[in-house]
Scaffold this motif. Structure first.
Motif, PDB file in Angstrom:
ATOM      1  N   SER A   2       0.936  -1.208   0.039  1.00  0.00           N
ATOM      2  CA  SER A   2       0.087   0.029   0.046  1.00  0.00           C
ATOM      3  C   SER A   2       0.842   1.282  -0.213  1.00  0.00           C
ATOM      4  O   SER A   2       0.530   2.054  -0.757  1.00  0.00           O
ATOM      5  N   ASP A   3       1.710   1.097   0.881  1.00  0.00           N
ATOM      6  CA  ASP A   3       2.841   2.451   0.858  1.00  0.00           C
ATOM      7  C   ASP A   3       3.468   2.502  -0.503  1.00  0.00           C
ATOM      8  O   ASP A   3       3.641   3.916  -0.970  1.00  0.00           O
ATOM      9  N   ILE A   4       3.868   1.586  -1.230  1.00  0.00           N
ATOM     10  CA  ILE A   4       4.518   1.833  -2.781  1.00  0.00           C
ATOM     11  C   ILE A   4       3.414   2.346  -3.486  1.00  0.00           C
ATOM     12  O   ILE A   4       3.729   3.222  -4.319  1.00  0.00           O
ATOM     13  N   MET A   6       0.768   4.219  -2.861  1.00  0.00           N
ATOM     14  CA  MET A   6       0.498   5.523  -2.299  1.00  0.00           C
ATOM     15  C   MET A   6       1.791   6.525  -2.780  1.00  0.00           C
ATOM     16  O   MET A   6       1.353   7.467  -3.234  1.00  0.00           O
ATOM     17  N   SER A   7       2.814   5.813  -2.717  1.00  0.00           N
ATOM     18  CA  SER A   7       4.041   6.788  -3.368  1.00  0.00           C
ATOM     19  C   SER A   7       3.886   6.937  -4.729  1.00  0.00           C
ATOM     20  O   SER A   7       4.250   7.923  -5.233  1.00  0.00           O
TER      21      SER A   7
END
Length: 87
Positions: A2-4, A6-7
């Protein structure tokens, strides 16, 4: 994961604004170029107007000269009879 995601989404938003800025700068550069072209065309047009006036004055002077020659030789040189025409 999810962080990837979002980035990547944030990067896409940044790229979108960067593309908008680049397109805007390209449009501004084109406007500046068009203004310069307009100024060059205006200067060239003014030079042509001045040259046209010079040529008109020269034409008038030459016509007067031809008329003077026609008057001087009137009756003696049949080929000089008649009005001066633009050829």
């Amino acid at each position: 994961m999810s962080d990837i995601l979002m980035s990547l989404l944030a990067l896409a938003w940044a790229a979108r604004y960067l593309i908008a800025v680049v397109v805007f700068l390209a449009l501004v550069a084109r406007l500046v170029d068009l203004a310069r072209q307009r100024d060059r065309a205006r200067k060239a047009a003014n030079a042509l107007i001045i040259r046209n006036a010079e040529l008109a004055a020269e034409t008038t002077r030459l016509r007067a000269e031809v008329h003077a020659v026609q008057r001087r030789y009137e009756g003696r040189a049949p080929m000089l009879r008649g009005p001066v025409v633009n050829r």
